[in-house]
Design a protein around this motif. Structure first.
Motif, PDB file in Angstrom:
ATOM      1  N   ASP A  73       5.923   5.627   3.496  1.00 26.77           N
ATOM      2  CA  ASP A  73       4.926   4.659   3.951  1.00 26.77           C
ATOM      3  C   ASP A  73       3.643   4.793   3.130  1.00 26.77           C
ATOM      4  O   ASP A  73       3.437   5.768   2.405  1.00 26.77           O
ATOM      5  N   PHE A  74       2.766   3.814   3.266  1.00 28.49           N
ATOM      6  CA  PHE A  74       1.546   3.738   2.461  1.00 28.49           C
ATOM      7  C   PHE A  74       0.677   4.985   2.615  1.00 28.49           C
ATOM      8  O   PHE A  74       0.164   5.518   1.629  1.00 28.49           O
ATOM      9  N   ASP A  75       0.497   5.443   3.848  1.00 32.15           N
ATOM     10  CA  ASP A  75      -0.371   6.605   4.084  1.00 32.15           C
ATOM     11  C   ASP A  75       0.161   7.851   3.384  1.00 32.15           C
ATOM     12  O   ASP A  75      -0.608   8.645   2.837  1.00 32.15           O
ATOM     13  N   THR A  76       1.471   8.019   3.383  1.00 29.83           N
ATOM     14  CA  THR A  76       2.070   9.159   2.689  1.00 29.83           C
ATOM     15  C   THR A  76       1.860   9.038   1.183  1.00 29.83           C
ATOM     16  O   THR A  76       1.518  10.015   0.514  1.00 29.83           O
ATOM     17  N   LEU A  77       2.040   7.835   0.656  1.00 29.54           N
ATOM     18  CA  LEU A  77       1.815   7.627  -0.785  1.00 29.54           C
ATOM     19  C   LEU A  77       0.360   7.895  -1.150  1.00 29.54           C
ATOM     20  O   LEU A  77       0.070   8.509  -2.181  1.00 29.54           O
TER      21      LEU A  77
END
Length: 101
Positions: free
Chosen positions: A6-10
């Motif tokens: 997900d975006f937050d992990t990236l």
């Protein structure tokens, strides 16, 4: 195929472990190319050129701009090929004789 986080992990990877993010990008690119039925050599060349251009950038913002520019160039070429097929046929190389001696 590897699942895209997900975006937050990236974002977290970009801020704290950029090498791991780069490895993920390489893995995803390799998997996408391997799943292509044709043009694998062309796709590998495209990815190689993309990385060479990004290596010249000195900030994340500059890398983003370069990525957008490269994608825009490819989309413009694709648009020309689809909308004006004669565009490709009109491209001619000038042959210059080699007078080595």
């Amino acid at each position: 195929m590897t699942k895209l986080p997900d975006f937050d992990t990236l974002k977290w990877l970009a801020e704290h472990k950029p090498d791991q993010l780069a490895l993920l990008q390489t893995q995803l690119s390799d998997e996408a190319i391997a799943s292509s039925r044709r043009n694998q050599a062309q796709l590998r060349s495209l990815v190689h050129n993309y990385h060479q251009q990004l290596d010249r950038c000195n900030s994340p913002y500059n890398r983003c701009q370069m990525a957008m520019y490269l994608m825009s160039e490819k989309l413009t070429t694709l648009s020309n090929v689809i909308n004006e097929p004669s565009f490709i046929k009109e491209q001619k190389a000038e042959i210059i004789p080699f007078n080595g001696g």
